[in-house]
Enzyme design. Structure first.
Site, PDB file in Angstrom:
ATOM      1  N   VAL A  12      17.240  -9.490 -29.487  1.00 29.22           N
ATOM      2  CA  VAL A  12      16.614  -9.367 -28.161  1.00 29.22           C
ATOM      3  C   VAL A  12      17.190  -8.243 -27.297  1.00 29.22           C
ATOM      4  CG1 VAL A  12      15.640 -11.671 -27.891  1.00 29.22           C
ATOM      5  CG2 VAL A  12      18.056 -11.315 -27.389  1.00 29.22           C
ATOM      6  N   LYS A  75      26.099  -8.856 -32.531  1.00 26.48           N
ATOM      7  CA  LYS A  75      26.918  -9.995 -32.130  1.00 26.48           C
ATOM      8  C   LYS A  75      28.366  -9.531 -31.936  1.00 26.48           C
ATOM      9  CE  LYS A  75      27.641 -14.652 -33.908  1.00 26.48           C
ATOM     10  NZ  LYS A  75      26.901 -15.516 -32.973  1.00 26.48           N
ATOM     11  N   GLY A 130      20.829  -9.541 -18.905  1.00 30.34           N
ATOM     12  CA  GLY A 130      20.076 -10.306 -19.893  1.00 30.34           C
ATOM     13  C   GLY A 130      18.955  -9.482 -20.499  1.00 30.34           C
ATOM     14  N   LYS A 182      33.112  -5.889 -16.907  1.00 30.43           N
ATOM     15  CA  LYS A 182      32.010  -6.802 -17.250  1.00 30.43           C
ATOM     16  C   LYS A 182      32.525  -8.243 -17.349  1.00 30.43           C
ATOM     17  CE  LYS A 182      27.993  -8.391 -18.691  1.00 30.43           C
ATOM     18  NZ  LYS A 182      28.023  -9.248 -19.806  1.00 30.43           N
ATOM     19  N   HIS A 185      32.946  -9.489 -13.886  1.00 27.83           N
ATOM     20  CA  HIS A 185      31.576  -9.743 -13.393  1.00 27.83           C
ATOM     21  C   HIS A 185      31.112 -11.133 -13.841  1.00 27.83           C
ATOM     22  CE1 HIS A 185      27.306 -10.054 -14.372  1.00 27.83           C
ATOM     23  NE2 HIS A 185      27.040  -9.280 -13.343  1.00 27.83           N
ATOM     24  N   ASN A 186      31.307 -11.431 -15.104  1.00 26.29           N
ATOM     25  CA  ASN A 186      30.870 -12.740 -15.613  1.00 26.29           C
ATOM     26  C   ASN A 186      31.676 -13.878 -14.994  1.00 26.29           C
ATOM     27  OD1 ASN A 186      29.312 -11.101 -17.275  1.00 26.29           O
ATOM     28  ND2 ASN A 186      29.482 -12.484 -19.007  1.00 26.29           N
ATOM     29  N   TYR A 190      30.295 -17.027 -12.806  1.00 28.60           N
ATOM     30  CA  TYR A 190      30.638 -18.452 -12.940  1.00 28.60           C
ATOM     31  C   TYR A 190      30.935 -19.054 -11.567  1.00 28.60           C
ATOM     32  CZ  TYR A 190      31.416 -18.890 -18.079  1.00 28.60           C
ATOM     33  OH  TYR A 190      31.294 -18.971 -19.444  1.00 28.60           O
ATOM     34  N   LYS A 260      29.830 -19.721 -22.910  1.00 35.61           N
ATOM     35  CA  LYS A 260      30.020 -18.919 -24.117  1.00 35.61           C
ATOM     36  C   LYS A 260      31.408 -18.307 -24.187  1.00 35.61           C
ATOM     37  CE  LYS A 260      26.106 -16.389 -24.401  1.00 35.61           C
ATOM     38  NZ  LYS A 260      25.137 -15.480 -25.025  1.00 35.61           N
ATOM     39  N   ARG A 287      32.875 -26.735 -15.368  1.00 36.52           N
ATOM     40  CA  ARG A 287      31.982 -26.840 -16.529  1.00 36.52           C
ATOM     41  C   ARG A 287      32.636 -27.716 -17.596  1.00 36.52           C
ATOM     42  NH1 ARG A 287      28.785 -21.168 -17.864  1.00 36.52           N
ATOM     43  NH2 ARG A 287      28.393 -20.546 -15.701  1.00 36.52           N
ATOM     44  N   ARG A 446      64.251 -24.022  -7.993  1.00 40.28           N
ATOM     45  CA  ARG A 446      64.506 -23.236  -9.207  1.00 40.28           C
ATOM     46  C   ARG A 446      65.972 -22.811  -9.266  1.00 40.28           C
ATOM     47  NH1 ARG A 446      62.187 -18.449  -9.892  1.00 40.28           N
ATOM     48  NH2 ARG A 446      61.940 -18.696 -12.146  1.00 40.28           N
ATOM     49  N   HIS A 452      68.122 -19.762 -10.899  1.00 40.75           N
ATOM     50  CA  HIS A 452      67.167 -18.655 -10.935  1.00 40.75           C
ATOM     51  C   HIS A 452      67.294 -17.712  -9.745  1.00 40.75           C
ATOM     52  CE1 HIS A 452      65.327 -20.101 -14.547  1.00 40.75           C
ATOM     53  NE2 HIS A 452      65.031 -21.285 -14.009  1.00 40.75           N
TER      54      HIS A 452
HETATM   55  P1  NBP Z   1      23.056 -11.462 -31.259  1.00 37.36           P
HETATM   56  O1  NBP Z   1      24.337 -11.577 -30.554  1.00 37.36           O
HETATM   57  O2  NBP Z   1      22.307 -12.690 -31.573  1.00 37.36           O
HETATM   58  O3  NBP Z   1      23.302 -10.658 -32.618  1.00 37.36           O
HETATM   59  C1  NBP Z   1      22.263 -10.452 -33.519  1.00 37.36           C
HETATM   60  C2  NBP Z   1      22.319  -9.043 -34.058  1.00 37.36           C
HETATM   61  O4  NBP Z   1      23.572  -8.799 -34.714  1.00 37.36           O
HETATM   62  C3  NBP Z   1      21.251  -8.816 -35.115  1.00 37.36           C
HETATM   63  O5  NBP Z   1      20.759  -7.507 -34.960  1.00 37.36           O
HETATM   64  C4  NBP Z   1      22.023  -8.997 -36.400  1.00 37.36           C
HETATM   65  O6  NBP Z   1      21.423  -8.356 -37.503  1.00 37.36           O
HETATM   66  C5  NBP Z   1      23.306  -8.323 -36.034  1.00 37.36           C
HETATM   67  N1  NBP Z   1      24.419  -8.602 -36.941  1.00 37.36           N
HETATM   68  C6  NBP Z   1      25.126  -9.729 -37.137  1.00 37.36           C
HETATM   69 BR1  NBP Z   1      24.776 -11.324 -36.354  1.00 37.36          BR
HETATM   70  N2  NBP Z   1      26.096  -9.597 -38.052  1.00 37.36           N
HETATM   71  C7  NBP Z   1      26.022  -8.320 -38.443  1.00 37.36           C
HETATM   72  C8  NBP Z   1      26.763  -7.574 -39.391  1.00 37.36           C
HETATM   73  N3  NBP Z   1      27.797  -8.103 -40.042  1.00 37.36           N
HETATM   74  N4  NBP Z   1      26.407  -6.301 -39.570  1.00 37.36           N
HETATM   75  C9  NBP Z   1      25.377  -5.758 -38.910  1.00 37.36           C
HETATM   76  N5  NBP Z   1      24.644  -6.425 -37.990  1.00 37.36           N
HETATM   77  C10 NBP Z   1      24.962  -7.696 -37.770  1.00 37.36           C
HETATM   78  O7  NBP Z   1      22.092 -10.443 -30.479  1.00 37.36           O
HETATM   79  P2  NBP Z   1      21.737 -10.384 -28.929  1.00 37.36           P
HETATM   80  O8  NBP Z   1      21.503 -11.728 -28.372  1.00 37.36           O
HETATM   81  O9  NBP Z   1      20.681  -9.338 -28.811  1.00 37.36           O
HETATM   82  O10 NBP Z   1      23.075  -9.838 -28.265  1.00 37.36           O
HETATM   83  C11 NBP Z   1      23.652  -8.610 -28.625  1.00 37.36           C
HETATM   84  C12 NBP Z   1      24.928  -8.405 -27.844  1.00 37.36           C
HETATM   85  O11 NBP Z   1      24.632  -8.394 -26.466  1.00 37.36           O
HETATM   86  C13 NBP Z   1      25.987  -9.482 -28.035  1.00 37.36           C
HETATM   87  O12 NBP Z   1      27.251  -8.916 -28.007  1.00 37.36           O
HETATM   88  C14 NBP Z   1      25.807 -10.377 -26.845  1.00 37.36           C
HETATM   89  O13 NBP Z   1      26.987 -11.051 -26.467  1.00 37.36           O
HETATM   90  C15 NBP Z   1      25.363  -9.411 -25.810  1.00 37.36           C
HETATM   91  N6  NBP Z   1      24.456 -10.065 -24.868  1.00 37.36           N
HETATM   92  C16 NBP Z   1      24.451  -9.644 -23.633  1.00 37.36           C
HETATM   93  C17 NBP Z   1      23.610 -10.217 -22.724  1.00 37.36           C
HETATM   94  C18 NBP Z   1      23.642  -9.693 -21.389  1.00 37.36           C
HETATM   95  O14 NBP Z   1      23.070 -10.258 -20.467  1.00 37.36           O
HETATM   96  N7  NBP Z   1      24.293  -8.593 -21.218  1.00 37.36           N
HETATM   97  C19 NBP Z   1      22.728 -11.214 -23.058  1.00 37.36           C
HETATM   98  C20 NBP Z   1      22.719 -11.609 -24.318  1.00 37.36           C
HETATM   99  C21 NBP Z   1      23.590 -11.023 -25.216  1.00 37.36           C
HETATM  100  P3  NBP Z   1      20.345  -9.162 -38.421  1.00 37.36           P
HETATM  101  O15 NBP Z   1      19.055  -9.061 -37.675  1.00 37.36           O
HETATM  102  O16 NBP Z   1      20.338  -8.422 -39.687  1.00 37.36           O
HETATM  103  O17 NBP Z   1      20.837 -10.574 -38.541  1.00 37.36           O
END
Ligand code: NBP
Length: 476
Positions: A12, A75, A130, A182, A185-186, A190, A260, A287, A446, A452
């Site tokens: 995504v 990921k 996102g 970042k 920020h997160n 929270y 997460k 949480r 202390r 101390h």
């Molecule tokens: P995901 O975090 O779900 O990762 C899926 C992607 O990683 C797919 O393209 C998958 O390839 C690839 N992948 C994996 Br899993 N293992 C791999 C490997 N060993 N070699 C090569 N590719 C590999 O995707 P996402 O939800 O789009 O998030 C991407 C990043 O963005 C993450 O770090 C996430 O934490 C961050 N993020 C940020 C926000 C935000 O708001 N900024 C939101 C969501 C996510 P495949 O298709 O071949 O399985």
């Protein structure tokens, strides 16, 4: 190659970032470990711009113009390392690898070191907003070398969110700085969410108001100082009705908040740096408490409350008190987060401009809010401001609500409404403004049990009292 920018990892986030680059006129090389995602991107959105799809990493790298700019959006963790390891042997001096995933900043420091040793630029970049942000304009927090930002920066600024025409992207600092910012920020996200949840609970328990009524209160608040994405979506969520039961949606959602892990990283780092980020910590623990099912089951109906019903006679005055307490607590949480950025910046030599961070958070990201302008202005008045709360604007804005804040926190305690973030923020406020703290007693203890030592208020030096002897004082 002819592509100006490449994206590998087309789930995504990567898919939407690639589309964002293409829609902004860049020729985008696209690649994913498995071909299906690449194919569907080009099939569904090929008409939005120019994509150059590749099935192999070799072809992907070859399709890019030099110096190559490759955004890795996979990921976080081992997958990111695997992709970097595959890319590096194919790259040439001066090429730029951008990790736009949610990496933990020590990993970014490690990766940046490794790539720099090979003549490559590694840019750990926070990206917030996102899926929708990635497509329409996120807030982007890139770290790495200044040199890499010269060619990469304009592209990232182009696809970022804009507020008053100003991009929500700027150079943050060396190696892990971007991912660190970042992370904070997160953490602030929270805290912000927890504070909003506590405000909702106060209105619910204090007024006995329905979710829809409280949603309307949040909608009203969103026209003033509190105007922000999170307040806006809160109004929306509270007014949403569950189609199946006809109840307010929020009333049918299980009350266990998940995470997460970025909040946890922020708190861990706060402990490492010794910065009291109590708002973020309470939010993270709240949480955890909500998810502590065995503990909650053991406590519900068992632990005595000893409360009296909350009888509120002036509804409007109560709502205004909650609003002021929310605003004050929120300023505390941000003030603490900016202290954490300052401490890390000093520790790691990052030289982060805090005002610029508030500026790039004004749009695109989850904590985007009107009052971030005020933070930028505060750091423009004094780049070395030791405490955001001590900026004249915030001293006034928070000071204006202190009485309301005390009424709300004491009322919550008397009537048994849990407000960990509101309460700890007020305790922080009172602690940081106290002329004298009971830390004197702690230091004395202390010295008693651990030798101390202590310093005195009346003269220079470090001393130890012979507690188990004749209790005379000695220079230490
Ligand atoms: P995901 O975090 O779900 O990762 C899926 C992607 O990683 C797919 O393209 C998958 O390839 C690839 N992948 C994996 Br899993 N293992 C791999 C490997 N060993 N070699 C090569 N590719 C590999 O995707 P996402 O939800 O789009 O998030 C991407 C990043 O963005 C993450 O770090 C996430 O934490 C961050 N993020 C940020 C926000 C935000 O708001 N900024 C939101 C969501 C996510 P495949 O298709 O071949 O399985």
């Amino acid at each position: 190659g002819t592509a100006q920018i490449g994206v590998t990892g087309l789930a995504v986030m990567g898919r939407n970032l690639a589309r964002n680059f293409a829609r902004n006129g860049y020729t985008v090389a696209v690649h994913n470990r498995s071909w299906a995602k690449t194919a569907s991107l080009v099939e569904d959105h090929g008409d939005e711009g120019t994509f150059v799809p590749s099935e192999s990493v070799e072809d992907f790298v070859a399709s890019l113009e030099r110096p190559r700019k490759i955004v890795v959006m996979v990921k976080a963790g081992a997958a990111t390392d695997a992709v970097i390891d595959e890319l590096v042997p194919l790259l040439e001096e001066g090429d730029i690898v951008v990790d736009a995933g949610n990496a933990h900043f020590p990993d970014t420091v490690r990766r940046e070191n490794a790539l720099r040793a090979q003549g490559l630029h590694f840019v750990g970049s926070g990206v917030s907003g996102g899926e929708e942000g990635a497509l329409l304009g996120p807030s982007i927090m890139p770290g790495g070398t200044r040199e890499s930002y010269e060619s990469l920066g304009p592209i990232l600024e182009k696809i970022s969110a804009k507020v008053d025409g100003v991009p929500c992207c700027t150079y943050v600092g060396p190696d892990g700085a971007g991912h660190f910012v970042k992370m904070v920020h997160n953490g602030i996200e929270y805290a912000d969410m927890q504070l909003i949840a506590e405000a909702y609970d106060l209105l619910k328990q204090g007024l006995g108001a329905s979710a829809a009524e409280i949603g309307q209160i949040f909608a009203d608040w969103n026209t003033g100082d509190l105007e922000s994405f999170l307040i806006e979506i809160t109004a929306d969520v509270l007014q949403h009705v569950d189609a199946e039961t006809g109840s307010a949606f929020v009333d049918i959602v299980l009350d266990q908040a998940e995470q997460k892990g970025t909040g946890r990283w922020t708190v861990q780092n706060g402990l490492d740096l010794g910065v009291p980020i109590t708002g973020i910590a309470e939010a993270t623990f709240a949480r955890a408490l909500s998810g502590g099912v065995p503990q909650r089951e053991a406590a519900v109906g068992t632990l005595p409350a000893a409360t009296t019903p909350w009888e509120i006679t002036d509804r409007d005055a109560f709502v205004e008190d909650v609003r002021l307490a929310l605003y004050a607590s929120k300023v505390v949480a941000y003030s603490q987060g900016f202290d954490q950025i300052a401490a890390a910046s000093a520790q790691f030599g990052w030289d982060i401009d805090r005002g610029a961070m508030a500026r790039i958070w004004r749009g695109g990201c989850i904590i985007r809010a009107r009052f971030l302008n005020r933070i930028t202005e505060a750091y423009e008045r004094d780049a070395n401001l030791p405490l955001l709360l001590a900026d004249p604007y915030f001293t006034g804005a928070v000071g204006n609500g202190v009485e309301a804040w005390r009424r709300i926190v004491s009322g919550a305690a008397l009537h048994g409404v849990p407000t960990p973030a509101f309460s700890s923020s007020l305790a922080y406020y009172d602690g940081v403004r106290a002329e004298r703290l009971p830390a004197a007693l702690i230091q004395a203890q202390r010295d008693f049990f651990g030798a101390h030592t202590y310093r005195r208020t009346d003269r220079e030096g470090t001393f130890h009292t012979l507690w188990s002897g004749d209790r005379t004082e000695q220079p230490a």
